[in-house]
Motif scaffolding. Structure first.
Motif, mmCIF file in Angstrom:
data_model
loop_
_atom_site.group_PDB
_atom_site.id
_atom_site.type_symbol
_atom_site.label_atom_id
_atom_site.label_comp_id
_atom_site.label_asym_id
_atom_site.label_seq_id
_atom_site.Cartn_x
_atom_site.Cartn_y
_atom_site.Cartn_z
ATOM 1 N N THR A 118 64.647 1.782 -3.268
ATOM 2 C CA THR A 118 64.211 1.330 -1.950
ATOM 3 C C THR A 118 64.178 -0.193 -1.917
ATOM 4 O O THR A 118 63.413 -0.835 -2.657
ATOM 5 C CB THR A 118 62.820 1.879 -1.601
ATOM 6 O OG1 THR A 118 62.867 3.305 -1.625
ATOM 7 C CG2 THR A 118 62.378 1.425 -0.215
ATOM 8 N N ALA A 119 65.000 -0.773 -1.059
ATOM 9 C CA ALA A 119 65.055 -2.239 -0.916
ATOM 10 C C ALA A 119 63.888 -2.723 -0.067
ATOM 11 O O ALA A 119 63.350 -1.998 0.773
ATOM 12 C CB ALA A 119 66.379 -2.640 -0.278
ATOM 13 N N ASP A 120 63.500 -3.990 -0.273
ATOM 14 C CA ASP A 120 62.402 -4.555 0.514
ATOM 15 C C ASP A 120 62.797 -4.748 1.974
ATOM 16 O O ASP A 120 62.025 -4.466 2.882
ATOM 17 C CB ASP A 120 61.953 -5.897 -0.081
ATOM 18 C CG ASP A 120 61.224 -5.717 -1.396
ATOM 19 O OD1 ASP A 120 61.193 -6.673 -2.200
ATOM 20 O OD2 ASP A 120 60.689 -4.611 -1.625
ATOM 21 N N ASP A 121 64.023 -5.233 2.206
ATOM 22 C CA ASP A 121 64.454 -5.532 3.562
ATOM 23 C C ASP A 121 65.980 -5.426 3.632
ATOM 24 O O ASP A 121 66.649 -5.078 2.650
ATOM 25 C CB ASP A 121 63.981 -6.923 3.990
ATOM 26 C CG ASP A 121 64.338 -8.002 2.973
ATOM 27 O OD1 ASP A 121 63.606 -8.983 2.856
ATOM 28 O OD2 ASP A 121 65.385 -7.836 2.265
ATOM 29 N N LEU A 122 66.525 -5.755 4.799
ATOM 30 C CA LEU A 122 67.958 -5.621 5.012
ATOM 31 C C LEU A 122 68.756 -6.574 4.129
ATOM 32 O O LEU A 122 69.833 -6.230 3.641
ATOM 33 C CB LEU A 122 68.279 -5.875 6.485
ATOM 34 C CG LEU A 122 69.738 -5.658 6.905
ATOM 35 C CD1 LEU A 122 70.159 -4.215 6.645
ATOM 36 C CD2 LEU A 122 69.920 -6.006 8.388
ATOM 37 N N ASP A 123 68.212 -7.773 3.892
ATOM 38 C CA ASP A 123 68.938 -8.724 3.056
ATOM 39 C C ASP A 123 69.092 -8.213 1.632
ATOM 40 O O ASP A 123 70.161 -8.349 1.016
ATOM 41 C CB ASP A 123 68.206 -10.074 3.048
ATOM 42 C CG ASP A 123 68.334 -10.808 4.367
ATOM 43 O OD1 ASP A 123 67.491 -11.668 4.658
ATOM 44 O OD2 ASP A 123 69.297 -10.503 5.116
ATOM 45 N N GLU A 124 68.030 -7.629 1.088
ATOM 46 C CA GLU A 124 68.138 -7.090 -0.261
ATOM 47 C C GLU A 124 69.096 -5.903 -0.271
ATOM 48 O O GLU A 124 69.866 -5.720 -1.219
ATOM 49 C CB GLU A 124 66.771 -6.658 -0.798
ATOM 50 C CG GLU A 124 66.866 -6.197 -2.264
ATOM 51 C CD GLU A 124 65.549 -5.706 -2.838
ATOM 52 O OE1 GLU A 124 65.488 -5.501 -4.059
ATOM 53 O OE2 GLU A 124 64.589 -5.513 -2.065
ATOM 54 N N ALA A 125 69.070 -5.095 0.790
ATOM 55 C CA ALA A 125 69.998 -3.964 0.884
ATOM 56 C C ALA A 125 71.442 -4.442 0.844
ATOM 57 O O ALA A 125 72.295 -3.856 0.176
ATOM 58 C CB ALA A 125 69.731 -3.174 2.166
ATOM 59 N N ALA A 172 64.000 9.711 -10.346
ATOM 60 C CA ALA A 172 63.178 10.569 -9.482
ATOM 61 C C ALA A 172 63.243 10.122 -8.035
ATOM 62 O O ALA A 172 62.970 10.904 -7.124
ATOM 63 C CB ALA A 172 61.728 10.559 -9.978
ATOM 64 N N GLU A 173 63.589 8.852 -7.803
ATOM 65 C CA GLU A 173 63.635 8.314 -6.442
ATOM 66 C C GLU A 173 64.884 8.747 -5.684
ATOM 67 O O GLU A 173 64.994 8.514 -4.481
ATOM 68 C CB GLU A 173 63.586 6.787 -6.487
ATOM 69 C CG GLU A 173 62.310 6.225 -7.100
ATOM 70 C CD GLU A 173 62.345 4.711 -7.174
ATOM 71 O OE1 GLU A 173 63.449 4.138 -7.019
ATOM 72 O OE2 GLU A 173 61.291 4.101 -7.376
ATOM 73 N N SER A 174 65.825 9.377 -6.355
ATOM 74 C CA SER A 174 67.120 9.664 -5.737
ATOM 75 C C SER A 174 67.054 10.762 -4.687
ATOM 76 O O SER A 174 67.923 10.833 -3.816
ATOM 77 C CB SER A 174 68.123 10.076 -6.817
ATOM 78 O OG SER A 174 67.721 11.301 -7.423
ATOM 79 N N GLY A 175 66.063 11.634 -4.768
ATOM 80 C CA GLY A 175 65.967 12.732 -3.820
ATOM 81 C C GLY A 175 66.740 13.977 -4.208
ATOM 82 O O GLY A 175 66.724 14.960 -3.480
ATOM 83 N N ALA A 189 69.996 4.097 -8.874
ATOM 84 C CA ALA A 189 69.822 5.545 -8.641
ATOM 85 C C ALA A 189 70.801 6.058 -7.588
ATOM 86 O O ALA A 189 70.416 6.668 -6.590
ATOM 87 C CB ALA A 189 68.385 5.856 -8.224
ATOM 88 N N ILE A 190 72.085 5.802 -7.804
ATOM 89 C CA ILE A 190 73.117 6.149 -6.829
ATOM 90 C C ILE A 190 73.621 7.570 -7.086
ATOM 91 O O ILE A 190 73.939 7.932 -8.210
ATOM 92 C CB ILE A 190 74.298 5.156 -6.905
ATOM 93 C CG1 ILE A 190 73.812 3.735 -6.581
ATOM 94 C CG2 ILE A 190 75.414 5.565 -5.955
ATOM 95 C CD1 ILE A 190 74.846 2.673 -6.877
#
Length: 587
Positions: A495-502, A326-329, A477-478
C-alpha cells in the motif's frame, strides 16, 4: 528486511524419548512417569464405570483445552526385573482438543473430531523387550525409559513438548520427567501450508506448475520412489501431489535435503462450501516424508526442517508469479487454524530451477541424439520400451550386444542414461519424453545448431532476468493475474502512501518488467492501492501516466493538469516517454 507470509502448521508426529539421557548432569527417571500414570488408574478406581474417563481442562497458549486420560493393553510382556511389580503392561493415552476453536463440538476430548488437537501416547521400554515371548525391536539405552508420541494438527509444532508437560501437570504427573528429552527424539511427520483463494491457485496445480514439473524433471525414470497423482474429478486441482526424494531435494532448492510431498488439495466435498467458508479455497502444503529421507530428523532439527518446508512453499508460490506477502490478498484470512500474517524470519528465495533443468535436458538430448550409433539407439529404445529395471548384463542379452559395448554406450550417453546400483535407467521423465519424440520420428536425425557457448550466455542472461523481476515482485507483493480487459494485470499488495509513491513503484515495475520479462508492455496493467486516494489502476506500462482508473472512475490526467500541479516532475515526464522537443512548452 524481507517480509513474507508465515506458513500455517498442519500435521506433526513426534516421538520423545524420556526417562533416560546421555548427559550425566540430567537425572534418569526411568519408568517413573509410567508408574505415575498406572497409579492414576488405580486411584480413579470404580469411577471408570460411574464417572467415565478422567478429564481436565487446561490453559495453554492463551486457549482453553479439554483433555482426557485413557489406557489400553499394550501386548508387551512384563519386564523381568525386580523393580517392575506390574502384572499388566498398559499403553496410556491423553486426548486434547482446543475448546475455543469454532469447530469444537463440546464433547469429551476422546469423542471430539479434534480438528485442532491430538493425542499423547505413552509406552514403556526396557532392555530385551518382548511381546508373547518374541523380541521387540526398540532402541536400547541400557535401562528403562518411556516413549512419548505426540500426534496433532493445527498448533505450533515447536510447542509440542511444552503441551506434553502442561497436560501431565494437570493430572498430577511431574512435568520434570519429560524435560529434556533424549537427543534421539525424532520427527515422523511434519507439514506446513498456506490457504489460497480459489481463483489464484491454478498455476500451482497446472500441468506446467511446480508440482507436476518437479515430478517430470527431477525424478528418475526407474530407480527410487516416483509418485505423482492428479485427481480433478470433483474440481480442478482437487488433489494434485508429487513426491521429491531427499537426493533430489537440492535440485529444487539448493541446500535442501529432505524428502517431501508437494500437494494442492481441497476437502472431500468441496461443493458443500461457499466462498465465505475457508474449505471452499484450497491448501498448498509441503510435508516431510520420513520414508523418502535416508537420515532421521531429530526433535532438535525442527527449526531446520520447518525452514526447508516453508522455503519450498514460498518458492513454489514465487515461481508461479504469486505474491508471498499477506498483504497481497491472495491468501484466505478466515482460516480458523491459521493466524495469517507476514514475518521477517529468514527464508531463502531462489530463481525457479525447473526451466533451466528442462532446457538442459532438452539440449542434452538434442546434442547426443544426432551422434548416436546404432548401439546407442538400440539401448535407448530398449530402455524406453522395457517395463522393468535393467542391469547392463540384461541389456546386453536383450539387445544382442556385448557387455563391453553396453558399458561403452552408458559412458557415451552420460546425462541421458543413469547407471546406479547395477541398474540402468533414463535420467528423468523429461529425458524419456524427449527421446520418445525422436524415436517416433522414424529415425530423423537432430543436429544442435546453436553453439554451447552462446547457449550458456543466453541461459545466464535469462537467469539474471528472472532474479531481478523476482526481487521486485517480492518487494511489492505483486501477483500476476489473467484479466479479460487487458493482456495481464499486475496487482501490487504493498500500500503506497499517495499517488506519487504509487507512480514511483510503477516506474520501478516497468523498468524490471521491460528488462527482464518482455520489452512489449502494451496491455500490461498495474493496480496499486494508496492510503490517500484508494485503488489506482495504471493502463499499459508503456504509457503508464497517460490515464488511470481511480476507485473505479475513469480519470484522464492531461499534460496541462500535470503541468499545473505543484512540483511538476519533468524528469519523470521524460522517463514516461512523452514529447520533450525544443518547441514543446509543456502546455
Amino acid at each position: 528486511m524481507s517480509r513474507h507470509i508465515k506458513c500455517a502448521p498442519h500435521e506433526c508426529d513426534v516421538r520423545f524419548t524420556v526417562g533416560v539421557h546421555p548427559d550425566p548432569g540430567v537425572p534418569d527417571y526411568g519408568l517413573k512417569p509410567y508408574y505415575a500414570m498406572d497409579s492414576l488408574i488405580k486411584e480413579w478406581g470404580d469411577r471408570w464405570e460411574t464417572d467415565g474417563k478422567p478429564t481436565r481442562d487446561i490453559e495453554f497458549n492463551g486457549e482453553t483445552w479439554a483433555t482426557c486420560f485413557d489406557y489400553s493393553k499394550s501386548g508387551l510382556d512384563p519386564w523381568d526385573s525386580p523393580e517392575f511389580q506390574l502384572q499388566t503392561v498398559r499403553e496410556f493415552k491423553f486426548y486434547f482438543v482446543a475448546k475455543s476453536n469454532p469447530k469444537y463440538e463440546g464433547k469429551r476430548a476422546d469423542k471430539d473430531k479434534r480438528v485442532q488437537g491430538g493425542t499423547i501416547s505413552v509406552r514403556p521400554r526396557w532392555p530385551n523387550l518382548t511381546s508373547n515371548g518374541t523380541p521387540v525391536s526398540v532402541p536400547d539405552y541400557g535401562g528403562p525409559y518411556v516413549d512419548v508420541q505426540v500426534q496433532a494438527s493445527n498448533l505450533p509444532h515447536e510447542d509440542y513438548l511444552s503441551l506434553v508437560k502442561r497436560v501431565m501437570d494437570a493430572y498430577g504427573i511431574a512435568a520434570r520427567y519429560f524435560d529434556p528429552p533424549h537427543p534421539d527424539s525424532h520427527i515422523n511427520d511434519l507439514a506446513y501450508y498456506v490457504r489460497i483463494h480459489r481463483e489464484y491457485s491454478g498455476p500451482l496445480h497446472a500441468a506446467d506448475g511446480p508440482i507436476a514439473r518437479a515430478h517430470t524433471l527431477i525424478q528418475g525414470d526407474r530407480t527410487g520412489y516416483r509418485k505423482h497423482e492428479e485427481d480433478n474429478t470433483k474440481i480442478p486441482g482437487y488433489m494434485v501431489k508429487s513426491v521429491v526424494e531427499d537426493e533430489k531435494a537440492g535440485e529444487l532448492v539448493r541446500g535442501h535435503k529432505l524428502g517431501k510431498e508437494l500437494k494442492h488439495y481441497y476437502p472431500n466435498e468441496p461443493q458443500k462450501y461457499t466462498p465465505d467458508d475457508a474449505p471452499y479455497h484450497p491448501k498448498f502444503e509441503v510435508s516431510y516424508q520420513t520414508s523418502r529421507t535416508d537420515h532421521t530428523v531429530r526433535w532438535d532439527d525442527l527449526d531446520d526442517a520447518r525452514r526447508e518446508l516453508e522455503e519450498t512453499v514460498l518458492n513454489c508460490l514465487d515461481w508461479c508469479g504469486l505474491s508471498t506477502s499477506a498483504e497481497s490478498g491472495i491468501f484466505v484470512d478466515f482460516d480458523p487454524f491459521w493466524d495469517m500474517r507476514d514475518t521477517t524470519e529468514s527464508r531463502k528465495f531462489v530463481p525457479c530451477p525447473l526451466p533451466e533443468i528442462e532446457d538442459e535436458q532438452e539440449h542434452r538430448v538434442m546434442k547426443l541424439w544426432g551422434d548416436m550409433t546404432d548401439a546407442d539407439r538400440d539401448v535407448t529404445e530398449m530402455l524406453l520400451t522395457d517395463g522393468g529395471k535393467v542391469s547392463p548384463k540384461e541389456a546386453a542379452e536383450k539387445t544382442g550386444y556385448t557387455y563391453r559395448t553396453i558399458r561403452t554406450v552408458v559412458d557415451r550417453l552420460e546425462g541421458l542414461i543413469r547407471h546406479t546400483y547395477g541398474e540402468l535407467e533414463l535420467e528423468s521423465k523429461k529425458v524419456q519424453q524427449e527421446l520418445l519424440k525422436r524415436v517416433r520420428a522414424a529415425g530423423d536425425r537432430f543436429q544442435q545448431d546453436i553453439g554451447s557457448a552462446a547457449m550458456e550466455l543466453a541461459d545466464a542472461a535469462e537467469e539474471r532476468g528472472r532474479s531481478r523481476w523476482a526481487r521486485v515482485r517480492r518487494e511489492y507483493a505483486i501477483t500476476e493475474i489473467d484479466a479479460e480487459d487487458c493482456r495481464s494485470l499486475l496487482e501490487v499488495g504493498y500500500t503506497a502512501d499517495d499517488l506519487d509513491e504509487a507512480k514511483a513503484i510503477v516506474r520501478e515495475i516497468r523498468t524490471a518488467y521491460t528488462e527482464c520479462v518482455e520489452a512489449n508492455t502494451y496491455g500490461i496493467h498495474v493496480v496499486v492501492e494508496t492510503a490517500e486516494s484508494g485503488r489506482e489502476r495504471f493502463r499499459d506500462l508503456s504509457n503508464v501516466f497517460t490515464s488511470a482508473y481511480r476507485s473505479g472512475d475513469y480519470i484522464r490526467e492531461t499534460r496541462a493538469a500535470e503541468k499545473a500541479r505543484d512540483g511538476f516532475d519533468f524528469e519523470a515526464w521524460k522517463e514516461a516517454g512523452y514529447p520533450v522537443g525544443e518547441n514543446w512548452d509543456g502546455g
